[in-house]
Design a protein around this motif. Structure first.
Motif, short mmCIF file in Angstrom:
data_model
loop_
_atom_site.label_atom_id
_atom_site.label_comp_id
_atom_site.label_asym_id
_atom_site.label_seq_id
_atom_site.Cartn_x
_atom_site.Cartn_y
_atom_site.Cartn_z
N PRO A 1 71.33 56.96 -103.74
CA PRO A 1 71.74 58.55 -103.35
C PRO A 1 70.52 59.03 -102.19
CG PRO A 1 72.23 58.04 -105.83
CD PRO A 1 71.93 56.94 -105.19
N ALA A 2 69.40 58.76 -102.83
CA ALA A 2 67.71 58.28 -102.16
C ALA A 2 68.74 58.32 -100.45
CB ALA A 2 66.83 58.48 -102.46
N ARG A 3 69.46 56.90 -100.35
CA ARG A 3 69.30 56.34 -99.03
C ARG A 3 70.14 57.43 -98.11
NH1 ARG A 3 67.61 51.51 -96.26
NH2 ARG A 3 67.45 50.23 -98.27
N ALA B 1 72.42 64.41 -89.26
CA ALA B 1 72.60 65.79 -88.38
C ALA B 1 71.17 66.16 -87.51
CB ALA B 1 72.25 66.63 -90.06
N ARG B 2 70.25 66.02 -88.01
CA ARG B 2 69.27 65.90 -86.48
C ARG B 2 70.05 65.37 -84.90
NH1 ARG B 2 65.91 64.17 -90.10
NH2 ARG B 2 65.54 62.25 -89.66
N ALA B 3 70.91 63.75 -85.24
CA ALA B 3 71.57 63.27 -83.70
C ALA B 3 72.47 64.34 -83.17
CB ALA B 3 72.21 62.21 -84.34
N GLN B 4 73.35 65.06 -83.92
CA GLN B 4 74.42 66.19 -84.06
C GLN B 4 74.18 67.17 -83.23
OE1 GLN B 4 75.88 66.67 -87.44
NE2 GLN B 4 78.17 64.78 -87.57
N TYR C 1 70.13 58.97 -94.28
CA TYR C 1 70.88 59.06 -93.38
C TYR C 1 71.49 60.56 -93.33
CZ TYR C 1 70.29 53.86 -91.95
OH TYR C 1 69.37 53.13 -92.13
N GLU C 2 71.97 60.92 -94.00
CA GLU C 2 72.43 62.75 -93.74
C GLU C 2 71.95 63.74 -92.60
OE1 GLU C 2 74.12 64.00 -97.84
OE2 GLU C 2 75.81 62.65 -97.20
#
Length: 460
Positions: A242-244, A253-256, A248-249
C-alpha cells in the motif's frame, strides 16, 4: 503463489507509470491449435481446395477490418503493419503451392498449409537481412488467422477485455495490438523485444507505459496480480505494498498535472521575453518518435540518434532499411529541419555483430567518428541512406565526437564520394545538404573557428 512484493526489471520502451491488475495473455506464444494431419480421398480434393480459398477470403476480410479499426484509432501509418499479410494472401505462388500439395500429395488442407507456411518461415529465418527475419512474425500471425478459420476455432482476442489491465505476454502480434481496446489495455509487459519492436512502437502510439525484456514475466506474474509499470525506468512492481502504491499515485498525479500545464503551452510561439525566437527541436531515437514530437508541437528534430539501428541485432542494417527510416522522419517533419547524427558506437553502446577492442577509456577511445573513419564500409552505407533521404525533406547530417580538423575533412570526403555514387546510380539527393559537427570535446572547442570554415552548423 507468494503475496510478497517483487520488483522485476526490463527495458522501458514507452514512458509513463500505470497501476492496474495483470492480464497474462498467451498471445503469439501459444494458441492451443493442433491442426489435424491425414490423407484425403481423391473425390474430396476439390472441396478441400475450396476450404483453403474460403479460409483465405475470410482472413482477408478479417485483416481488412483490423486495418480499418487500427487506422481509425491511431492512424493509417500504423495500420500498414498488415500490408505484408494482405500481400501474402494475394501471392498466387504461395496459394498454388498449398493447392499442389493437396492435389498431388493428397494432404488435408490444414497440413498442406502448415507445411508450406513453415517452409516460408524457415526461409525468412535464414535470411541475412534482419528486415526479412522480422517478417517471420507477420507470417506466423497470418498462419494462426488462416488456421483458425480452417479448423473452425475462434481466435483468442484482447477485444474481449472489459476492465483496465496491464497485458503481460511473451510478445504481442500485430493482430493482438489491433484488437486491443484503448481504454482497457493501459500498459504492456513483454518477455522479448526492445524499443524498436512492434509492441513497443504501438505502446508509444497508444501513449501507454510499456516495459520489454522482462525475464520470465509470464511465469512470475499471474492474472489478477496488482502491478505498477514504470515505462520510464523499466521497473515492474508485482503485488506492491500500500505504501508503494500511494507513492506512485502521487507521482502519477504530479505527472498528469505537469502534462496538463504543458499542453496549454504547446501551440504558443517559442519566444523569449526580450523577443528572441528559439527553435524548439526534439531528440528522437526511432522513426515513430517523430510522430509524437510533431504532435507535441516540436519545430523539427534537432538530434536523431541512429545507434538503435545497430543494437540488439546480430547483423548490420542495410542502406534501404536506413533510408526507409530516415525518409519517414523527413517526410513527417516536412519543411522542418531533421538533424541526423551519424553512428556513435563505443563507450556505453556496443553491437554484438562488431568486435570492438577493450579499452581503458572506451568513452574517449575507438568510437563515433573515429570508428566510422576506420569502418568506412559501415559509414558509407549510412551516409548514402542519409543523402537519399535528403531529397524528401529538410535533412541535415552531423558528425559526433569531433576532436581534430582532419576528421571533418575525411568524413566530408566520404559524403562527396557517396554523392558521386548516387549520381551514377540515378538516385536523388540534396547536393547542398547541410553538414554539421558536435562540439563535445575540449579540443574541438579550442579549434571551433577552424572547424567552422568547413561545416554549416555546430551542436554544442
Amino acid at each position: 503463489m507468494t503475496s510478497r512484493e517483487t520488483v522485476l526489471q526490463g527495458m522501458g520502451t514507452s514512458e509513463g507509470v500505470v497501476i492496474a491488475p495483470a492480464f497474462v495473455y498467451g498471445g503469439t506464444e501459444a494458441y492451443g491449435l493442433q491442426p489435424p494431419r491425414y490423407t484425403i480421398a481423391e473425390v474430396d480434393i476439390d472441396s478441400e481446395v475450396q476450404r483453403l480459398h474460403d479460409a483465405v477470403a475470410q482472413t482477408r476480410m478479417e485483416i481488412a477490418r483490423a486495418q480499418e479499426q487500427l487506422a481509425g484509432s491511431i492512424g493509417a501509418r500504423h495500420a500498414k503493419i498488415f500490408d505484408a499479410q494482405l500481400m501474402m494472401l494475394e501471392d498466387k505462388p504461395f496459394i498454388q503451392s498449398i493447392e499442389q500439395r493437396v492435389r498431388e500429395d493428397r494432404e488435408n488442407v490444414e497440413a498442406a498449409f502448415m507445411d508450406v507456411t513453415n517452409a516460408h518461415i524457415a526461409a525468412f529465418a535464414r535470411h541475412a537481412d534482419s528486415y526479412f527475419r522480422e517478417r517471420m512474425a507477420d507470417i506466423e500471425d497470418l498462419a494462426r488467422r488462416v488456421l483458425h478459420h480452417l479448423v473452425g476455432v475462434q481466435r483468442p482476442s484482447l477485444a474481449a477485455l472489459t476492465q483496465r489491465v496491464v497485458v503481460v505476454a511473451h510478445d504481442l502480434s500485430p493482430s493482438d495490438t489491433a484488437d486491443m481496446h484503448r481504454g482497457h489495455v493501459v500498459g504492456m509487459i513483454t518477455q522479448i523485444g526492445g524499443p524498436t519492436s512492434h509492441t513497443s512502437i504501438m505502446a508509444r502510439a497508444l501513449e501507454i507505459p510499456a516495459v520489454a525484456g522482462v525475464h520470465e514475466c509470464t511465469a512470475r506474474i499471474h492474472t489478477g496480480d496488482m502491478l505498477i509499470v514504470d515505462g520510464t525506468k523499466g521497473d515492474v512492481i508485482v503485488r506492491p505494498t500500500p505504501a508503494r502504491i500511494a507513492a506512485y499515485e502521487r507521482e502519477i498525479a504530479r505527472a498528469q498535472e505537469r502534462r496538463a500545464r504543458l499542453q496549454t503551452l504547446r501551440d504558443l510561439p517559442t519566444v523569449t521575453t526580450d523577443g528572441h525566437n528559439i527553435a524548439l527541436l526534439a531528440n528522437i531515437e526511432v522513426p515513430q518518435d517523430a510522430d509524437h514530437a510533431m504532435e507535441q508541437g516540436a519545430e523539427g528534430v534537432g538530434l536523431y540518434r541512429t545507434e538503435f539501428f545497430y543494437m540488439n541485432r546480430e547483423d548490420l542494417p542495410g542502406e534501404d532499411e536506413q533510408f526507409e527510416a530516415y525518409s519517414y522522419v523527413a517526410q513527417r517533419c516536412g519543411a522542418r529541419p531533421v538533424v541526423i547524427r551519424t553512428l556513435d558506437l563505443g563507450g556505453d553502446k556496443f553491437v554484438s555483430s562488431l568486435t570492438l577492442p577493450r579499452e581503458m577509456n572506451p568513452f574517449m577511445g575507438w568510437r563515433a567518428i573515429r570508428f566510422c573513419l576506420e569502418r568506412t564500409d559501415i559509414f558509407k552505407t549510412q551516409l548514402r541512406a542519409i543523402l537519399r533521404a535528403s531529397a524528401l525533406g529538410n535533412v541535415r547530417v552531423m558528425f559526433p565526437m569531433i576532436a581534430v580538423l582532419h576528421e571533418v575533412l575525411a568524413a566530408t570526403r566520404l559524403i562527396e564520394e557517396a554523392k558521386v555514387e548516387l549520381r551514377r546510380e540515378h538516385k536523388d539527393f540534396n547536393p547542398r545538404m547541410p553538414i554539421g559537427a558536435m562540439i563535445e570535446i575540449p579540443s574541438a572547442a579550442l579549434i571551433a573557428d577552424v572547424l567552422a570554415r568547413h561545416v554549416d552548423f555546430f551542436s554544442i
